[in-house]
Design an enzyme around this catalytic site. Structure first.
Site, PDB file in Angstrom:
ATOM      1  N   HIS A   1      -4.765  -4.097   1.082  1.00 21.95           N
ATOM      2  CA  HIS A   1      -4.052  -2.931   1.607  1.00 21.95           C
ATOM      3  C   HIS A   1      -4.762  -1.655   1.145  1.00 21.95           C
ATOM      4  CE1 HIS A   1      -0.807   0.102   1.658  1.00 21.95           C
ATOM      5  NE2 HIS A   1      -0.363  -0.578   2.698  1.00 21.95           N
TER       6      HIS A   1
ATOM      7  N   ASP B   1       4.860  -1.024   8.536  1.00 25.15           N
ATOM      8  CA  ASP B   1       4.445  -0.078   7.497  1.00 25.15           C
ATOM      9  C   ASP B   1       5.601   0.848   7.110  1.00 25.15           C
ATOM     10  OD1 ASP B   1       2.673   0.715   5.566  1.00 25.15           O
ATOM     11  OD2 ASP B   1       1.508   2.055   6.852  1.00 25.15           O
TER      12      ASP B   1
HETATM   13 MN    MN Z   1       0.854   0.137   4.356  1.00 30.31          MN
END
Ligand code: MN
Length: 347
Positions: free
Chosen positions: A184, A310
């Site tokens: 990430h 997200d």
């Molecule tokens: Mn993210």
């Protein structure tokens, strides 16, 4: 904009959903005051999130809760389940020993929170990348004792990437445990951030993809997947654009590695394309847009592209409607929203 299907033939499992222990958020705020750590990318971003801007305050509150507000947000967006991970930089802002101690605490805390709503949440384990033996131990403990589903690596750790084989214990553990590592973004490292910062291109708008894509390629070129051929790395944001570069990366890496021009580039067992197709999974986090999602689906495969929102950084309830409308057949759409996440995370 397409309407969301109120009764779809799949569960929507969002796979890159951010969380911060309130303790971690306090540590970030303390660092903003004390300025012990020379990371301008971190200071720029968290100065905003710790400030008084209404959007920032809204996000700072949402990221620290795993309770009613988050579940109400999921319901409003038609999200059945979130796979949670400690938001960037996670514990990776701190020295290796501190990061190890914090990872243990936050993984315990995450597991306790998940246990309150096991139908809605799963999670990935934080670890201290520069404390390799303990990183591997913590991943194993988190998977076997806490029921977490893999590891979260928030890209570089204070400018150090994971392509040095001295840091590979955690990858060895991930392969042995048969769990993925989610690679990430982190804020850009000090040596990289300056050309991005003055035009606000350092974070999610573009810089994150440059750094995280670079990290993925450093791992690949270093021979990580020749050493651990079953290891699976997950990339968000439709693969940080790497699938788009599949042909040129493969072509140029093959030729460069044969010239001996760089000490750090040796021929690999297979062309770069093979690793990007067989050692990576991809999510669409932050990209609710059919063409790039379909590109990954078509070029990499229907079994390797999966849904992510997200949250809370890009909480847009209408996006699930766009994704319900993706031009995939029914079987592939079920893989996208549900099946691939169930398989890779063993949900
Ligand atoms: Mn993210």
């Amino acid at each position: 904009m397409p309407e969301r299907n109120p009764n779809p033939p799949y569960k929507r499992i969002a796979t890159e959903e951010a969380w911060a222990s309130p303790e971690l958020f306090q540590l970030y705020m303390k660092e903003l005051e004390e300025k012990n750590i020379d990371e301008p990318g971190f200071h720029s971003l968290y100065k905003f999130f710790g400030g008084t801007n209404p959007r920032a305050q809204n996000l700072a509150r949402r990221i620290q809760t795993l309770g009613e507000e988050r579940i109400a947000d999921m319901d409003a967006a038609g999200v059945d389940m979130q796979v949670l991970s400690l938001t960037g930089p996670g514990v990776q802002l701190f020295d290796p020993a501190t990061a190890t101690a914090l990872a243990t605490r936050f993984n315990d805390e995450l597991a306790e929170e998940i246990a309150k709503n096991p139908d809605r949440f799963a999670g990935l384990a934080a670890f201290s990348p520069l404390d390799p033996a303990n990183a591997a131990k913590e991943l194993e403990r988190s998977v076997t004792k806490l029921g977490l589903k893999g590891g979260i690596l928030n890209s570089h750790t204070r400018g150090v990437y994971m392509d040095d084989e001295k840091l590979w214990d955690v990858f060895e553990a991930a392969e042995a445990l048969d769990v993925p590592i989610y690679l990430h973004p982190n804020m850009l490292p000090r040596d990289m951030v300056q050309p991005f910062l003055s035009r606000g291109l350092d974070a999610a708008v573009y810089g994150f993809s440059c750094d995280t894509g670079l990290h993925a390629l450093r791992l690949l070129v270093a021979g990580l997947f020749d050493r651990f051929p079953k290891l699976q790395i997950i990339l968000g944001h439709c693969g940080e654009a790497l699938p788009f570069w599949l042909y040129r990366i493969t072509y140029m890496h093959t030729h460069i590695s044969q010239t001996g021009r760089y000490d750090g580039v040796k021929p690999l067992k297979r062309p770069a394309r093979d690793y990007l197709c067989e050692n990576f999974h991809y999510s669409n986090s932050g990209v609710a847009d059919a063409p790039p999602i379909m590109y990954v689906h078509d070029v990499i495969g229907a079994e390797r592209i999966m849904y992510a929102m997200d949250y809370p950084w890009q909480y847009e309830p209408s996006e699930t409607g766009i994704l319900d409308d993706l031009p995939m057949n029914d079987a592939d759409k079920k893989l996208f929203f549900e099946g691939n996440a169930r398989r890779i995370f063993k949900l």
